[in-house]
Design a protein around this motif. Sequence first.
Motif, PDB file in Angstrom:
ATOM      1  N   VAL A 225       0.756  -1.165  -0.020  1.00 56.21           N
ATOM      2  CA  VAL A 225       0.081  -0.061  -0.041  1.00 56.21           C
ATOM      3  C   VAL A 225       0.875   1.139  -0.110  1.00 56.21           C
ATOM      4  N   ALA A 226       0.463   2.222  -0.611  1.00 54.82           N
ATOM      5  CA  ALA A 226       1.344   3.457  -0.811  1.00 54.82           C
ATOM      6  C   ALA A 226       0.501   4.519  -1.307  1.00 54.82           C
ATOM      7  N   LEU A 227       0.851   5.801  -0.947  1.00 57.62           N
ATOM      8  CA  LEU A 227      -0.051   6.950  -1.299  1.00 57.62           C
ATOM      9  C   LEU A 227       0.850   7.833  -1.924  1.00 57.62           C
ATOM     10  N   PHE A 228       0.885   8.212  -3.068  1.00 59.12           N
ATOM     11  CA  PHE A 228       1.498   8.759  -3.998  1.00 59.12           C
ATOM     12  C   PHE A 228       0.790  10.326  -4.171  1.00 59.12           C
ATOM     13  N   LEU A 247       3.185  -3.848 -13.000  1.00 52.89           N
ATOM     14  CA  LEU A 247       2.802  -4.675 -11.983  1.00 52.89           C
ATOM     15  C   LEU A 247       1.541  -5.626 -12.571  1.00 52.89           C
ATOM     16  N   GLY A 248       1.079  -5.241 -13.670  1.00 56.13           N
ATOM     17  CA  GLY A 248       0.106  -6.137 -14.243  1.00 56.13           C
ATOM     18  C   GLY A 248      -1.533  -6.101 -13.354  1.00 56.13           C
ATOM     19  N   GLU A 249      -2.122  -7.309 -13.087  1.00 55.86           N
ATOM     20  CA  GLU A 249      -3.193  -7.299 -12.378  1.00 55.86           C
ATOM     21  C   GLU A 249      -2.950  -7.360 -10.921  1.00 55.86           C
ATOM     22  N   ALA A 250      -1.907  -7.116 -10.609  1.00 56.76           N
ATOM     23  CA  ALA A 250      -1.416  -6.938  -9.156  1.00 56.76           C
ATOM     24  C   ALA A 250      -2.242  -5.691  -8.495  1.00 56.76           C
ATOM     25  N   VAL A 251      -2.514  -4.833  -9.353  1.00 60.16           N
ATOM     26  CA  VAL A 251      -3.070  -3.488  -8.902  1.00 60.16           C
ATOM     27  C   VAL A 251      -4.430  -3.720  -8.597  1.00 60.16           C
ATOM     28  N   SER A 252      -4.830  -4.049  -7.101  1.00 57.82           N
ATOM     29  CA  SER A 252      -5.829  -4.102  -6.852  1.00 57.82           C
ATOM     30  C   SER A 252      -7.069  -2.905  -6.483  1.00 57.82           C
ATOM     31  N   ALA A 253      -6.632  -1.820  -6.053  1.00 59.42           N
ATOM     32  CA  ALA A 253      -7.209  -0.755  -5.985  1.00 59.42           C
ATOM     33  C   ALA A 253      -6.255   0.450  -6.328  1.00 59.42           C
ATOM     34  N   PHE A 254      -7.010   1.684  -6.695  1.00 61.33           N
ATOM     35  CA  PHE A 254      -6.339   2.744  -7.275  1.00 61.33           C
ATOM     36  C   PHE A 254      -7.261   3.938  -7.011  1.00 61.33           C
ATOM     37  N   GLU A 255      -7.035   4.595  -5.678  1.00 65.58           N
ATOM     38  CA  GLU A 255      -8.177   5.610  -5.403  1.00 65.58           C
ATOM     39  C   GLU A 255      -7.821   7.158  -5.288  1.00 65.58           C
ATOM     40  N   LEU A 256      -8.370   7.940  -6.078  1.00 70.20           N
ATOM     41  CA  LEU A 256      -7.998   9.354  -6.118  1.00 70.20           C
ATOM     42  C   LEU A 256      -8.545  10.092  -5.074  1.00 70.20           C
ATOM     43  N   SER A 283      -4.086  13.284  -4.779  1.00 74.65           N
ATOM     44  CA  SER A 283      -3.085  12.099  -4.314  1.00 74.65           C
ATOM     45  C   SER A 283      -3.764  10.844  -4.591  1.00 74.65           C
ATOM     46  N   VAL A 284      -3.071   9.982  -4.844  1.00 71.08           N
ATOM     47  CA  VAL A 284      -3.635   8.539  -5.202  1.00 71.08           C
ATOM     48  C   VAL A 284      -3.221   7.394  -4.226  1.00 71.08           C
ATOM     49  N   LEU A 285      -4.094   6.575  -3.718  1.00 66.72           N
ATOM     50  CA  LEU A 285      -3.839   5.384  -2.968  1.00 66.72           C
ATOM     51  C   LEU A 285      -3.827   4.234  -3.754  1.00 66.72           C
ATOM     52  N   ILE A 286      -2.648   3.324  -3.825  1.00 64.03           N
ATOM     53  CA  ILE A 286      -2.308   2.208  -4.469  1.00 64.03           C
ATOM     54  C   ILE A 286      -2.504   1.194  -3.706  1.00 64.03           C
ATOM     55  N   ASP A 287      -2.986  -0.039  -3.864  1.00 62.30           N
ATOM     56  CA  ASP A 287      -3.042  -1.113  -3.238  1.00 62.30           C
ATOM     57  C   ASP A 287      -2.872  -2.134  -4.101  1.00 62.30           C
ATOM     58  N   LEU A 288      -1.838  -3.117  -3.799  1.00 63.34           N
ATOM     59  CA  LEU A 288      -1.277  -4.264  -4.415  1.00 63.34           C
ATOM     60  C   LEU A 288      -1.467  -5.494  -3.779  1.00 63.34           C
ATOM     61  N   GLY A 289      -1.881  -6.639  -4.521  1.00 65.30           N
ATOM     62  CA  GLY A 289      -1.944  -8.168  -3.940  1.00 65.30           C
ATOM     63  C   GLY A 289      -0.794  -8.763  -4.858  1.00 65.30           C
ATOM     64  N   ARG A 293       6.810 -14.366  -4.392  1.00 71.48           N
ATOM     65  CA  ARG A 293       7.897 -14.247  -5.048  1.00 71.48           C
ATOM     66  C   ARG A 293       8.225 -12.757  -4.995  1.00 71.48           C
ATOM     67  N   GLN A 294       7.100 -11.793  -4.942  1.00 70.55           N
ATOM     68  CA  GLN A 294       7.200 -10.167  -5.169  1.00 70.55           C
ATOM     69  C   GLN A 294       7.266  -9.725  -3.962  1.00 70.55           C
ATOM     70  N   GLU A 295       8.263  -8.641  -3.632  1.00 70.92           N
ATOM     71  CA  GLU A 295       8.412  -7.845  -2.517  1.00 70.92           C
ATOM     72  C   GLU A 295       7.710  -6.693  -2.847  1.00 70.92           C
ATOM     73  N   PRO A 296       6.608  -6.208  -1.839  1.00 76.58           N
ATOM     74  CA  PRO A 296       5.760  -4.880  -2.013  1.00 76.58           C
ATOM     75  C   PRO A 296       6.634  -3.771  -1.950  1.00 76.58           C
ATOM     76  N   VAL A 297       7.355  -3.659  -0.834  1.00 75.28           N
ATOM     77  CA  VAL A 297       8.075  -2.330  -0.762  1.00 75.28           C
ATOM     78  C   VAL A 297       8.850  -1.791  -2.006  1.00 75.28           C
ATOM     79  N   ALA A 298       9.567  -3.123  -2.417  1.00 76.59           N
ATOM     80  CA  ALA A 298      10.491  -2.921  -3.599  1.00 76.59           C
ATOM     81  C   ALA A 298       9.634  -2.780  -4.899  1.00 76.59           C
ATOM     82  N   ALA A 299       8.513  -3.231  -4.823  1.00 79.37           N
ATOM     83  CA  ALA A 299       7.722  -3.119  -6.075  1.00 79.37           C
ATOM     84  C   ALA A 299       7.055  -1.577  -6.102  1.00 79.37           C
TER      85      ALA A 299
END
Length: 478
Positions: A225-228, A247-256, A283-289, A293-299
């Motif tokens: 999860v990140a806020l940009f 990240l392909g379909e890993a993006v679960s939510a993208f909130e403005l 700002s946008v809130l991004i949620d990844l699932g 094998r993937q590290e969320p902070v690095a992604a």
Amino acid sequence: MTYRSADAAFAATLSETLPEGVLCPVEPRYLEEPRGRYLGQAGLLAKPSEVDQVAELLRAANAARVPVVPYGGGTGLVGGQVKTDGAAPLLISLERMNRIRAVYPQENVLVAEAGAILADVQQAARAQERLFPLSLAAEGTARIGGNLSTNAGGVNVLRYGNARDLCLGLEAVLPSGEIWHGLTRLRKDNTGYDLRNLLIGAEGTLGVITAAALKLAPIPAQQGVALFVVPSPEAAIDLLALARDQLGEAVSAFELMHRQGLEFLAEHLPQLRQPFAAPPEWSVLIDLGLSSRQEPVAALSDLFEAALEAGLAEDGVIAQSEAQAQALWMVREQIPEANRQVGSISSHDISVPISAIPEFIRRGDEEIAKLGAGDMRVNCFGHLGDGNLHYNVFPASGKSRGDYEGFSGAVKTAVHDLVQEFEGSFSAEHGVGRMKVSDLQRYGDPVKLAAMQAIKQALDPKGIMNPGAVLPTSEWLD
């Protein structure tokens, strides 16, 4: 022909065939809705515990021409669960039909009765190491039948779709009292008209959903999860494209989120900690699932670096723990509560094509300014990833909506006319209910409306199912 109220004589008729306890006193909470805009009425309240009892209730109501209002969790925001005038209806609450009938982990399917609370369905799926991805603010009280009847959306539509996309089959009772045994777990069944998708989104006007076979998904091994901070809505859309490319379909939510919503939070919920000292304009809130094998902070760090280089981000916060992720989500989830405390002049649940969002926001602000009260404030936020915005208009600081008497209708019309111009929808995820019946008549395609009326007449010729919701009664009633 006219309706008959669900009166004492009708109750006596029902008591002859129904077990004791199905008919209950009408409590005030069943006649209210969350925003306090409607006060309903009911002659009788029924709480069936099995589908045969629902069938008996509808058979009797159809024979007597008693209006019926199906009731889920009561969380709907457009008045679909309350009948305010005319003959007092039979209110059918599905709360006793709340069982999880079966879970099939290998098939990624869960079968639940319509009265099951959404959060309980989510928990039952997690107990089998599966995810039921429908997620919305009212999930602790909303019930699956209501979610399907309104085709609920929520924050995960970008990845998993609306309620309609998460349903394989239904059990339902038609207005005649006949039970449709359509509770299939099949993913391919090409045998004629799809009654499932006809009932989903019909808001209880074509029958009563009593159970559903729901799609599950694997639980993402890791969440990021990140806020940009973004310079503009245009940049937010480009960032969404960049995120999906990386990240392909890993993006679960993208909130403005707009600055105005964060300022409302600071004013009315000051105990809620915000990540930036000064609220950013956008700002946008991004949620990844992610997989194991993937590290969320690095992604998210890689995404931020690419966004920064492309001029799509100016600052950002990446959650380093589950607690930090929840704190970031809390900012987004509490915006509606802050809005409620401010009190809107007019609120709008709209959708437009994603690429048109920046121009819509610009034009919307211009149209609101033209109405003669230039101090009105706009809080624009929502599910950018699927084009659904909550474009809400509020009084100036120090004023209340009572100071804008007469502006509400003009604001709604201006916004919805603009939505129509952009080939969007005036109801993205909340439904039509009773609140937006006139909007549907004004903006709906005439051919679609005629088809809807023909379907209503065919399945519910006596018009007993939730009269006044979605379609005006006079349009199809004989």
